[in-house]
Each structure stands twice: as structure tokens, then as C-alpha cells.
Design an enzyme around this catalytic site. Sequence first.
Site, PDB file in Angstrom:
ATOM      1  N   GLY A  68     -14.196 -37.225  38.002  1.00 45.60           N
ATOM      2  CA  GLY A  68     -13.895 -36.059  37.197  1.00 45.60           C
ATOM      3  C   GLY A  68     -13.842 -36.401  35.725  1.00 45.60           C
TER       4      GLY A  68
ATOM      5  N   GLU B 253     -14.598 -41.803  35.813  1.00 44.32           N
ATOM      6  CA  GLU B 253     -13.991 -40.941  34.805  1.00 44.32           C
ATOM      7  C   GLU B 253     -15.017 -40.499  33.773  1.00 44.32           C
ATOM      8  OE1 GLU B 253      -9.480 -42.759  34.537  1.00 44.32           O
ATOM      9  OE2 GLU B 253     -11.010 -43.535  33.186  1.00 44.32           O
ATOM     10  N   CYS B 254     -15.097 -39.223  33.536  1.00 44.56           N
ATOM     11  CA  CYS B 254     -15.868 -38.641  32.437  1.00 44.56           C
ATOM     12  C   CYS B 254     -17.308 -39.166  32.437  1.00 44.56           C
ATOM     13  CB  CYS B 254     -15.152 -38.888  31.114  1.00 44.56           C
ATOM     14  SG  CYS B 254     -15.554 -37.647  29.858  1.00 44.56           S
ATOM     15  N   GLY B 255     -17.647 -40.131  31.589  1.00 47.48           N
ATOM     16  CA  GLY B 255     -18.997 -40.666  31.581  1.00 47.48           C
ATOM     17  C   GLY B 255     -19.397 -41.257  32.917  1.00 47.48           C
TER      18      GLY B 255
ATOM     19  N   LEU C  52     -20.362 -38.425  35.135  1.00 44.76           N
ATOM     20  CA  LEU C  52     -21.727 -37.978  34.842  1.00 44.76           C
ATOM     21  C   LEU C  52     -22.753 -38.896  35.491  1.00 44.76           C
ATOM     22  CD1 LEU C  52     -21.477 -37.043  31.033  1.00 44.76           C
ATOM     23  CD2 LEU C  52     -20.943 -35.637  33.030  1.00 44.76           C
TER      24      LEU C  52
END
Length: 465
Positions: free
Chosen positions: A432, A331-333, A336
Amino acid sequence: MGTLTGKRVMIAGTGSGCGKTTAVCGILYGLKKKFGLSVASWKCGPDYIDPMFHKRTLGIAGGNLDLFFSGAGQVCELLAGQAANADISVIEGAMGYYDGIGMTQEAGCHALAQVTETPVILVVNPKGMGASLCALLHGFLHYRKPNAIRGIIFNEITAKRYESLKPLVEAMGLKAVGYLPRQREFVLESRHLGLVTADEIRDYQQKIRIFYTLIDNTIDWELFMEIASGAPEVSYRESSRPAGQRTVRIGIARDEAFCFLYEDNLRYLRERGCELVFFSPLRDSHLPDQTDGLILCGGYPELYAHTLSENAEMRQSVKAAVQAGMPCIAECGGFLYLQNSLTDPQGATYKMAGALAGGSAKGRSLRHFGYIAMSLRSGNLFGRSRMQLRAHEFHYYECVPDDMTYQAFAVQKASGEAEWMTGWAGDTLYAGFPHIYFYGNEDFAEAFLEKAQAFRRIQYQNQCS
């Protein structure tokens, strides 16, 4: 049917920045220190950071109560579960008391107070106001009926000012519960995703202790407990938990770079029988042994990109696990981190895990913010071709270039004002920007755990062959 009982109170505010978190932390510390009470704490809405302050203050994990993610019955059930083991429950509001989705009260503090029948104490900063303060309080008291506002705590005022304001509050039928004096000892600083995290504040325990000494005689603790004691019993319909246990070992990233994780998600996994093992992508050299599933949560990897990149062994361990089919939620971080590269706020680009083909960099402004509804449009997610999710996004970073492979979900803001595509969905991978709350998305959580069990069986068979 279940029943929510016990002392409880919501500390809400007139808006963001009025001092809610400061007040809540001081009061949590006081309830524990002054009265020796066992305290359960909650945050209204999807925020990660404020519950970190609650946990740092109390030494135990809190939770989130979110009517967008979960229905009224499930919210009451989650609250009742923690309240049963506590002397008092304290809920911190979000934004302003009447703020919800868009220009409605939906999923906001007012709605939560009504559903849980929790009395509310409103934090007000009267800076720059004289008689206009009365109009402000009158508006909050009468804007919606019924409401649960029972008392007021003022922020950043003197004892003399409080004595002049107290009769005005009482004339409106409210109770003046005290004030927070102006001080510099306990100041919560902000950054682009909200407050700095509690773990980033040096000498936190010393600072909260000093702050408590300042408010010990400015808060009417007896009146506070009286308001909390006025919470009635609430009956609710209990949710049905999935049958069976998931005897799997889930590796969860948790350190300074990866710290945005719902404590309720951990509760959900433990309730399902999972063994949770935490690791640090910053400091550990490999994933925990015998891991069946992987969760790479959000946080601030961009602030630690150099260290994450230097830890090549961990990057390779994560990449190998994902490519070998270990079920993974990123998720998110975490999303990335799975990509080939990450560009930090200063413009330097670093290698990441490389399990996904893209790169990421900070955009010029807040990319997406708020509640969203997600619908799977291509492929499958953990073996399921249909998946409807309720989630939350809040990020400045974006994929560069805007890679079309990260568009498995059709997304619509809860307010209905925007639509876009986002996310990676695969048989063993969700990646995502949206954050997923398990209690509100049990199909998602169960599909992930089913894949973790399947992965465990495969690993066992390989060891035996």
C-alpha cells in the site's frame, strides 16, 4: 527508567524553505571537521530525504524522532540510544517550529523539544523584512510558553546585515549564533516529494566542504556548543522489547529507485537479530539467496520505470517469491513495483513485477499527505485479523483503475478531516501507499518477522525432504 544525557540541540525554522537542511548539513560537517566530534543526527517527523543528507554528510546513519509514531518515552529512548555513542546530538526540525498535526503543535518540533528538553536554535531568512523581523522573532519567542528557543541563525545575509541584526536579537534575550552567507555552491534543489536525494547531487563532498569554508567564520561555534551543553538530563520510562530473537534473513530493496527507508526500521530489525541483505531491483538479476522476508520500500520507481521493466529477471524473481508465500512489505514505490504496470511521468507505460493485478499512474495533484491512523477491516495481515497502525502517506501516484482489491484498511487522517480505504492485506503480504515505522508499530513488525521465521522453517523442511 532510563536517562537521556549529553550535549544536544535542535535546529528548527520559521517554516519550510527557510534553510534548515542547508544549515544542519553545514553544521554537522563543521562539528565533525572542526572539532573532530562524533555526531548523532536526527530528523523531527517522518521525512526520509533530510536524513539522507545527514548520512551523506557524516558518513553514518541518522534517525527520525516522531511523537505521532512513538510515545514520549520511546522517543527519548531512541535519542538516548544514539546519543550514548556520540559527543553531540543534532536534531533537524520540520516545517515551522510550532507546526504540528493540523493547526496544532502535536507531534511537531515544539512538542519534541519539550519532551526531550532540547535547546533550540531557530533558522530565520529575513529576506524582504526590516523592522518586521523583530515582530516575527517576538512572535516565535512568546507564542508558546515555555519554549526552548535559545538562539538564532540567519540565512542568506551579508556580514554587514548580520552586524545590524545581532543587537536586535540580543535585546530579546536570545543569542545570535551566526549566519549563512548568500552562496550558490551548496543549493539543495526540490522535486514533487521534497528535496532531491543526497545521492543525486554530484560531487556532494566537495560541495559541502566548500560550503563549510564559507560558514566556518560566520557561525559562532563556541556559542553553538554552549547552547548544546545546556541540555539537561531527562528521565524516561523504557519500553519493553519483545522476547526472543528472530533469526531470519531479510532482503531489502535499496538503490536510486527504492531509497525511502527508515534507518530506525533497520535498527529495529538488527536489534531483533535479523540478518539484513540489500539488493537492487535496477541492477541485480534475482533476490539474495536464502531470503526469508522481503521489504520493497518507497522511492522514485517512476523515474526509473524503463530500467526496472527491462530487468525482467528481477521482476520475475520478485513475483515468484511473493506468490510462493515469502512475507513481503511493499510500501508506496514498492507497492507500485509489485503491480502489473507503471506509467511514468511522460505517459509511457512499463511492465512491473505483476505480483498484484493493478496498474498505477500519476494523479493530477498530491493524492494523500500526512499522518494517518489505519484499521484493518478485511482479511488478515501477516496472520493477524486485527491491526491498528499509525503511518504516513505522501504520494502523487494512484492505482488505475481505482481497484477495489486495494482497500483492506480504513484510514483516517490524524487531523480527522478525511477518511478513505487503502492497501492490500494478506497472510504474507502488506502492500500500500502508507509507510510504516516499526518502533511505533511493533505488532506489525513482529507479525512480519513471525511469518519470515515460518517461511524459513518451510524452506528448510523442503530442502531436507
